[in-house]
Design a protein around this motif. Structure first.
Motif, PDB file in Angstrom:
ATOM      1  N   TRP A 153       4.172   1.917  11.270  1.00  0.00           N
ATOM      2  CA  TRP A 153       3.518   1.099  10.257  1.00  0.00           C
ATOM      3  C   TRP A 153       3.662   1.642   8.839  1.00  0.00           C
ATOM      4  O   TRP A 153       3.236   0.979   7.884  1.00  0.00           O
ATOM      5  N   VAL A 154       4.249   2.835   8.689  1.00  0.00           N
ATOM      6  CA  VAL A 154       4.401   3.424   7.349  1.00  0.00           C
ATOM      7  C   VAL A 154       5.802   4.046   7.216  1.00  0.00           C
ATOM      8  O   VAL A 154       5.938   5.262   7.076  1.00  0.00           O
ATOM      9  N   PRO A 155       6.860   3.229   7.264  1.00  0.00           N
ATOM     10  CA  PRO A 155       8.222   3.777   7.201  1.00  0.00           C
ATOM     11  C   PRO A 155       8.512   4.441   5.862  1.00  0.00           C
ATOM     12  O   PRO A 155       7.953   4.067   4.822  1.00  0.00           O
ATOM     13  N   ALA A 156       9.394   5.444   5.904  1.00  0.00           N
ATOM     14  CA  ALA A 156       9.804   6.164   4.691  1.00  0.00           C
ATOM     15  C   ALA A 156       8.562   6.677   3.960  1.00  0.00           C
ATOM     16  O   ALA A 156       7.747   7.377   4.537  1.00  0.00           O
ATOM     17  N   THR A 157       8.408   6.328   2.688  1.00  0.00           N
ATOM     18  CA  THR A 157       7.234   6.785   1.933  1.00  0.00           C
ATOM     19  C   THR A 157       6.212   5.667   1.736  1.00  0.00           C
ATOM     20  O   THR A 157       5.329   5.754   0.880  1.00  0.00           O
ATOM     21  N   ALA A 158       6.333   4.605   2.536  1.00  0.00           N
ATOM     22  CA  ALA A 158       5.466   3.433   2.379  1.00  0.00           C
ATOM     23  C   ALA A 158       4.024   3.735   2.786  1.00  0.00           C
ATOM     24  O   ALA A 158       3.746   4.660   3.530  1.00  0.00           O
TER      25      ALA A 158
END
Length: 202
Positions: free
Chosen positions: A23-28
């Motif tokens: 639910w929080v890919p990369a720095t999202a």
């Protein structure tokens, strides 16, 4: 242990849980928790939520101003501050970027997604039966966060499941971190179900 130290633990654990579910890919995404003294502990800008360290958590005041000039809060800090201001019972806020929330919010042309007849709807405040419909408002994405906050404001009090920024992600909150996480997991489950039903054409 200080309240801030407990908040750091809450935020680190939430980041790991959200990362494990994609639910929080990369720095999202971003995560916050209100402190007893009114400050807000939240993730600094740019960090991967699955690999957060204690130094990645900073504090801001009720208006989003960092207490240390060198700290750089998330660009969306004002949306967290708005939730705490509009809902005095809120103790934690979670913002994620799941596939389901992103895709559904881009293909749905109406003002909200409507979730009906699911048992999991009971996770949201005020819901006591599956035989109900819960709206999840959709707001157009805007890089001007202060302007976006003014668009979101009129819907407070009528979105027990939180809301979605189109093509961006969800905002969910609760009285504490466990409640906020339960609501986020409930909403993401329901959004995944809605996406699957659209794929099946039902």
């Amino acid at each position: 242990m200080t309240d801030f130290a407990r908040a750091v633990q809450d935020i680190l654990a939430a980041g790991q849980r959200m990362d494990a579910r994609g639910w929080v890919p990369a720095t999202a995404g971003n995560i916050s928790r209100k402190l007893d003294d009114g400050r807000i502990a939240l993730t600094r800008s740019g960090g991967h939520k699955g690999f957060l360290q204690a130094q990645d958590i900073i504090t801001v005041d009720a208006n989003g101003k960092p207490h240390r000039p060198e700290d750089r809060p998330s660009a969306e800090t004002l949306l967290h501050c708005q939730i705490y201001q509009m809902d005095p019972t809120a103790g934690a806020v979670l913002h994620g970027h799941s596939v389901a929330s992103t895709v559904l919010s881009m293909v749905e042309t109406g003002p909200a997604l409507y979730l009906s007849d699911y048992e999991v709807l009971k996770v949201f405040e005020g819901q006591s039966t599956h035989a109900t419909t819960v709206p999840v408002p959709l707001f157009d994405n805007d890089q001007d966060i202060a302007r976006l906050a003014t668009v979101v404001a009129p819907s407070f009090g009528a979105m027990p499941a939180g809301y979605i920024i189109r093509g961006h992600g969800v905002y969910v909150w609760g009285k504490d971190m466990p409640t906020a996480l339960a609501r986020l997991e409930g909403l993401e489950f329901l959004l995944a179900c809605a996406l699957e039903r659209r794929k099946l054409g039902v």
